[in-house]
Design a protein around this motif. Structure first.
Motif, mmCIF file in Angstrom:
data_model
loop_
_atom_site.group_PDB
_atom_site.id
_atom_site.type_symbol
_atom_site.label_atom_id
_atom_site.label_comp_id
_atom_site.label_asym_id
_atom_site.label_seq_id
_atom_site.Cartn_x
_atom_site.Cartn_y
_atom_site.Cartn_z
ATOM 1 N N GLU A 83 -5.873 7.152 -1.197
ATOM 2 C CA GLU A 83 -6.448 5.922 -0.706
ATOM 3 C C GLU A 83 -6.347 4.955 -1.715
ATOM 4 O O GLU A 83 -6.797 5.065 -2.871
ATOM 5 N N CYS A 84 -5.709 3.928 -1.291
ATOM 6 C CA CYS A 84 -5.582 2.651 -2.029
ATOM 7 C C CYS A 84 -7.212 1.985 -2.151
ATOM 8 O O CYS A 84 -7.731 1.780 -1.068
ATOM 9 N N ALA A 85 -7.521 1.637 -3.425
ATOM 10 C CA ALA A 85 -8.825 1.145 -3.603
ATOM 11 C C ALA A 85 -8.723 0.109 -4.532
ATOM 12 O O ALA A 85 -7.620 0.043 -5.600
ATOM 13 N N GLN A 86 -9.607 -0.766 -4.828
ATOM 14 C CA GLN A 86 -9.881 -2.009 -5.970
ATOM 15 C C GLN A 86 -8.457 -2.334 -6.295
ATOM 16 O O GLN A 86 -7.592 -1.908 -6.992
ATOM 17 N N SER A 87 -8.291 -3.475 -5.666
ATOM 18 C CA SER A 87 -6.974 -4.353 -6.006
ATOM 19 C C SER A 87 -7.412 -5.792 -6.858
ATOM 20 O O SER A 87 -8.471 -6.413 -5.991
ATOM 21 N N LYS A 88 -6.654 -6.154 -7.541
ATOM 22 C CA LYS A 88 -7.022 -7.603 -8.252
ATOM 23 C C LYS A 88 -5.804 -8.154 -8.479
ATOM 24 O O LYS A 88 -4.636 -7.419 -8.999
ATOM 25 N N LEU A 147 0.828 -1.180 -0.096
ATOM 26 C CA LEU A 147 -0.066 -0.081 -0.208
ATOM 27 C C LEU A 147 0.927 1.317 -0.044
ATOM 28 O O LEU A 147 0.588 2.476 -0.726
ATOM 29 N N TRP A 148 2.064 1.099 0.868
ATOM 30 C CA TRP A 148 2.868 2.393 0.700
ATOM 31 C C TRP A 148 3.392 2.896 -0.618
ATOM 32 O O TRP A 148 3.421 3.920 -1.234
ATOM 33 N N SER A 149 4.074 1.638 -1.204
ATOM 34 C CA SER A 149 4.436 1.627 -2.666
ATOM 35 C C SER A 149 3.539 2.337 -3.477
ATOM 36 O O SER A 149 3.722 3.250 -4.302
ATOM 37 N N ARG A 150 2.285 1.668 -3.461
ATOM 38 C CA ARG A 150 1.227 2.697 -4.462
ATOM 39 C C ARG A 150 0.953 3.903 -3.956
ATOM 40 O O ARG A 150 0.698 4.748 -5.253
ATOM 41 N N LYS A 151 0.938 4.524 -2.873
ATOM 42 C CA LYS A 151 0.518 5.690 -2.296
ATOM 43 C C LYS A 151 1.966 6.627 -2.977
ATOM 44 O O LYS A 151 1.677 7.705 -3.462
ATOM 45 N N GLU A 152 3.043 6.193 -2.692
ATOM 46 C CA GLU A 152 4.186 7.004 -3.132
ATOM 47 C C GLU A 152 4.328 7.067 -4.441
ATOM 48 O O GLU A 152 4.865 8.163 -5.202
#
Length: 173
Positions: free
Chosen positions: A75-80, A49-54
């Protein structure tokens, strides 16, 4: 627009105590915290999640020229998961960033884009041992935003640079 982030999991383990009081509350929404606590590997989910935000923030910074990262607002959402790759979205106000995250035993690497079709056109560059490319050089504008310049043609392209511990990735179109 593109962004990327890489996390050296061994270094993250020694540098950051994600279990300390208040850490999760400063960085992750309540929904994200539930994802972390319910994950098979909570520590890996923290850095996912941190990596996605950064990576998403790097796009935001390039667009707005604002250097103020407030991770809880991304905000991280929808992950597949498809063939071992995590695809998701990160939302900041009305901006949507699409993410592609790969995880192995040593590192987590996320690429973020504003247009999902760009994923297919991206190139990953690895610098040589001196941090340079054979055909390209990196310059930064007055706001610190990096660009890749081809040595022979002088073509200028946006580039996203990420390094942590033993790992480094440069992403460009």
């Amino acid at each position: 627009m593109i962004g990327n982030d890489i996390v050296d999991l061994a270094l993250a383990k020694t540098e950051s105590n994600w279990k300390r009081s208040g850490f999760l509350d400063k960085i992750f929404t309540k929904t994200e915290q539930l994802q972390i606590l319910n994950a098979f590997s909570p520590e890996v989910m923290v850095w996912n999640l941190w990596s996605r935000k950064e990576a998403s923030y790097k796009i935001f910074n390039r667009i707005t020229q604002i250097r103020a990262f407030n991770p809880i607002r991304f905000e991280c959402a929808q992950s597949k998961i498809t063939e071992g790759v995590f695809y998701g979205k990160v939302v900041y106000k009305k901006m949507i960033f699409y993410t592609k995250t790969t995880i192995d035993s040593d590192c987590i690497h996320t690429i973020a884009v504003q247009d999902e079709s760009i994923f297919e056109d991206l190139k990953i560059y690895l610098p040589n041992s001196h941090g340079f490319f054979f055909e390209h050089k990196i310059i930064k504008n007055d706001n610190g935003i990096p660009f890749l310049i081809h040595n022979k043609t002088s073509e200028k392209k946006p580039v996203s640079i990420s390094h942590h511990g033993r790992f480094c990735r440069y992403i460009s179109t």
